[in-house]
Design an enzyme around this catalytic site. Structure first.
Site, mmCIF file in Angstrom:
data_model
loop_
_atom_site.group_PDB
_atom_site.id
_atom_site.type_symbol
_atom_site.label_atom_id
_atom_site.label_comp_id
_atom_site.label_asym_id
_atom_site.label_seq_id
_atom_site.Cartn_x
_atom_site.Cartn_y
_atom_site.Cartn_z
ATOM 1 N N ARG A 33 -26.844 -1.025 -13.602
ATOM 2 C CA ARG A 33 -26.482 -0.774 -15.009
ATOM 3 C C ARG A 33 -27.324 -1.641 -15.944
ATOM 4 O O ARG A 33 -27.726 -1.205 -17.021
ATOM 5 C CB ARG A 33 -24.995 -1.080 -15.223
ATOM 6 C CG ARG A 33 -24.100 -0.014 -14.603
ATOM 7 C CD ARG A 33 -22.691 -0.517 -14.387
ATOM 8 N NE ARG A 33 -22.010 -0.900 -15.594
ATOM 9 C CZ ARG A 33 -20.940 -1.695 -15.621
ATOM 10 N NH1 ARG A 33 -20.435 -2.186 -14.495
ATOM 11 N NH2 ARG A 33 -20.363 -1.999 -16.756
ATOM 12 N N LYS A 79 -18.332 -6.254 -25.551
ATOM 13 C CA LYS A 79 -18.176 -5.236 -26.614
ATOM 14 C C LYS A 79 -16.755 -4.670 -26.639
ATOM 15 O O LYS A 79 -16.128 -4.583 -27.682
ATOM 16 C CB LYS A 79 -19.170 -4.064 -26.396
ATOM 17 C CG LYS A 79 -20.614 -4.490 -26.256
ATOM 18 C CD LYS A 79 -21.535 -3.308 -26.021
ATOM 19 C CE LYS A 79 -21.268 -2.548 -24.729
ATOM 20 N NZ LYS A 79 -21.547 -3.296 -23.488
ATOM 21 N N ARG A 126 -12.908 -1.778 -11.924
ATOM 22 C CA ARG A 126 -13.678 -0.548 -12.139
ATOM 23 C C ARG A 126 -14.614 -0.263 -10.964
ATOM 24 O O ARG A 126 -15.192 -1.204 -10.407
ATOM 25 C CB ARG A 126 -14.508 -0.670 -13.424
ATOM 26 C CG ARG A 126 -13.721 -0.387 -14.665
ATOM 27 C CD ARG A 126 -14.437 -0.735 -15.951
ATOM 28 N NE ARG A 126 -15.841 -0.376 -16.026
ATOM 29 C CZ ARG A 126 -16.584 -0.545 -17.120
ATOM 30 N NH1 ARG A 126 -16.042 -1.044 -18.222
ATOM 31 N NH2 ARG A 126 -17.852 -0.218 -17.122
HETATM 32 P P1 AP5 Z 1 -16.052 -6.452 -21.755
HETATM 33 O O1 AP5 Z 1 -15.517 -6.640 -23.122
HETATM 34 O O2 AP5 Z 1 -15.347 -5.515 -20.858
HETATM 35 O O3 AP5 Z 1 -17.624 -6.134 -21.815
HETATM 36 P P2 AP5 Z 1 -18.395 -4.827 -22.287
HETATM 37 O O4 AP5 Z 1 -19.559 -5.272 -23.099
HETATM 38 O O5 AP5 Z 1 -17.451 -3.850 -22.912
HETATM 39 O O6 AP5 Z 1 -18.922 -4.336 -20.875
HETATM 40 P P3 AP5 Z 1 -18.907 -2.918 -20.154
HETATM 41 O O7 AP5 Z 1 -19.319 -3.217 -18.747
HETATM 42 O O8 AP5 Z 1 -17.622 -2.181 -20.361
HETATM 43 O O9 AP5 Z 1 -20.048 -2.209 -20.889
HETATM 44 P P4 AP5 Z 1 -20.777 -0.991 -20.428
HETATM 45 O O10 AP5 Z 1 -21.487 -0.655 -21.683
HETATM 46 O O11 AP5 Z 1 -21.604 -1.122 -19.229
HETATM 47 O O12 AP5 Z 1 -19.621 0.009 -19.936
HETATM 48 P P5 AP5 Z 1 -19.049 1.337 -20.544
HETATM 49 O O13 AP5 Z 1 -17.630 1.410 -20.153
HETATM 50 O O14 AP5 Z 1 -19.419 1.505 -21.954
HETATM 51 O O15 AP5 Z 1 -16.124 -7.915 -21.081
HETATM 52 C C1 AP5 Z 1 -16.587 -8.097 -19.768
HETATM 53 C C2 AP5 Z 1 -15.791 -9.208 -19.086
HETATM 54 O O16 AP5 Z 1 -16.075 -10.450 -19.716
HETATM 55 C C3 AP5 Z 1 -14.270 -9.030 -19.154
HETATM 56 O O17 AP5 Z 1 -13.720 -9.497 -17.950
HETATM 57 C C4 AP5 Z 1 -13.849 -9.924 -20.327
HETATM 58 O O18 AP5 Z 1 -12.531 -10.422 -20.165
HETATM 59 C C5 AP5 Z 1 -14.874 -11.032 -20.255
HETATM 60 N N1 AP5 Z 1 -15.266 -11.561 -21.567
HETATM 61 C C6 AP5 Z 1 -15.559 -10.853 -22.682
HETATM 62 N N2 AP5 Z 1 -15.919 -11.682 -23.688
HETATM 63 C C7 AP5 Z 1 -15.841 -12.947 -23.166
HETATM 64 C C8 AP5 Z 1 -16.108 -14.250 -23.720
HETATM 65 N N3 AP5 Z 1 -16.538 -14.424 -24.992
HETATM 66 N N4 AP5 Z 1 -15.947 -15.327 -22.916
HETATM 67 C C9 AP5 Z 1 -15.546 -15.169 -21.605
HETATM 68 N N5 AP5 Z 1 -15.269 -13.968 -21.032
HETATM 69 C C10 AP5 Z 1 -15.421 -12.867 -21.825
HETATM 70 O O19 AP5 Z 1 -19.897 2.441 -19.729
HETATM 71 C C11 AP5 Z 1 -19.687 2.653 -18.350
HETATM 72 C C12 AP5 Z 1 -20.571 3.812 -17.882
HETATM 73 O O20 AP5 Z 1 -20.221 5.012 -18.606
HETATM 74 C C13 AP5 Z 1 -22.072 3.654 -18.119
HETATM 75 O O21 AP5 Z 1 -22.699 2.927 -17.074
HETATM 76 C C14 AP5 Z 1 -22.521 5.123 -18.167
HETATM 77 O O22 AP5 Z 1 -22.619 5.677 -16.878
HETATM 78 C C15 AP5 Z 1 -21.366 5.814 -18.885
HETATM 79 N N6 AP5 Z 1 -21.558 5.872 -20.351
HETATM 80 C C16 AP5 Z 1 -20.770 5.282 -21.297
HETATM 81 N N7 AP5 Z 1 -21.258 5.529 -22.519
HETATM 82 C C17 AP5 Z 1 -22.363 6.284 -22.352
HETATM 83 C C18 AP5 Z 1 -23.337 6.835 -23.253
HETATM 84 N N8 AP5 Z 1 -23.247 6.620 -24.572
HETATM 85 N N9 AP5 Z 1 -24.351 7.538 -22.717
HETATM 86 C C19 AP5 Z 1 -24.451 7.765 -21.400
HETATM 87 N N10 AP5 Z 1 -23.593 7.256 -20.497
HETATM 88 C C20 AP5 Z 1 -22.547 6.520 -20.964
#
Ligand code: AP5
Length: 210
Positions: free
Chosen positions: A166, A15, A155
């Site tokens: 998660r 994402k 991270r």
């Molecule tokens: P990446 O693009 O980083 O994936 P992502 O879907 O953004 O994954 P996240 O782990 O960031 O999502 P998340 O929702 O758990 O974390 P967030 O920061 O929102 O890609 C991942 C990897 O794959 C990278 O290395 C990339 O290079 C690679 N990649 C991508 N696409 C690829 C492809 N097509 N082919 C090959 N490789 C690829 O949240 C973190 C924490 O914050 C949560 O756990 C929670 O505690 C808190 N939080 C955030 N938002 C909320 C909310 N709304 N409510 C409550 N708590 C929240």
């Protein structure tokens, strides 16, 4: 073309990566709750102190905390936007309905083992939030951001046991949003396990950009 978008999907589905690409291509604002919370933790602000333990354990930060972040960010956004990582609960989705008119929710579908592999190999730039992968998508210079040369970081929640927590949280709290948005005729599902460029193309087709 749809310009008020939500990116929904499990951790590691891509994402953040795709939100950065699409925001760059179409000048959308990008609202990423995870990035905002990480920045708050790095600055040791009041918000960061509230969020830290939840994030470190792979749990969701309370709805009222993230709802306020979103309200504030959306109020300063007038053109197209991508919300990445919000909503994550039915309560958050109900809140979003009240404050914004979303045109499309893109669901990033990918197999679980692929997600774990992507996450444990992820490295991010703490300055510009660019996302890399030491195997699939490495930076040009080892461990340095292509944009600004900053040293990349791993991270704190990207270790395997927290990643599995998660994913559990995702299936319990966030996955019900797929039906929520499907029933409102807002959902588009894409195959996020494909190559990066192919995923970008699927999103562009879904939103009517090509
Ligand atoms: P990446 O693009 O980083 O994936 P992502 O879907 O953004 O994954 P996240 O782990 O960031 O999502 P998340 O929702 O758990 O974390 P967030 O920061 O929102 O890609 C991942 C990897 O794959 C990278 O290395 C990339 O290079 C690679 N990649 C991508 N696409 C690829 C492809 N097509 N082919 C090959 N490789 C690829 O949240 C973190 C924490 O914050 C949560 O756990 C929670 O505690 C808190 N939080 C955030 N938002 C909320 C909310 N709304 N409510 C409550 N708590 C929240």
């Amino acid at each position: 073309m749809k310009t008020r978008l939500v990116f929904l999907g499990p951790p590691g589905a891509g994402k953040g990566t795709q939100a950065l690409i699409m925001a760059g291509k179409f000048s959308f604002a990008r609202i990423a709750t995870g990035d905002i919370l990480r920045e708050a933790i790095a600055n040791e602000s009041e918000l960061g102190l509230k969020a830290k333990e939840f994030m470190r354990s792979g749990l969701l930060v309370p709805d009222e905390v993230v709802n306020e972040i979103l309200r504030e960010k959306l109020s300063s956004t007038d053109n197209g936007f991508i919300i990445d990582g919000y909503p994550r609960t039915i309560e958050q989705a109900d809140f979003l309905q009240k404050i914004a008119s979303i045109e499309m929710v893109i669901y990033f579908d990918a197999p679980e083992e692929l997600l774990v592999q992507r996450i444990v190999n992820r490295r991010v730039c703490p300055r510009c939030n660019a996302v890399y992968n030491s195997v699939e998508n490495p930076p040009k210079v080892e461990n340095r951001c292509d944009n600004d040369g900053t040293e990349l970081v791993h991270r704190i929640d990207d270790v395997e046991d927290v990643t599995r927590e998660r994913l559990k949280t995702f299936w319990q709290k966030t996955a019900p949003l797929v039906d929520y948005y499907f029933s409102r005729d807002l959902l588009a599902k894409i195959s996020a396990g494909k190559q990066l460029e192919e995923v970008t193309a699927e999103i562009e087709i879904a939103i009517g950009a090509i």
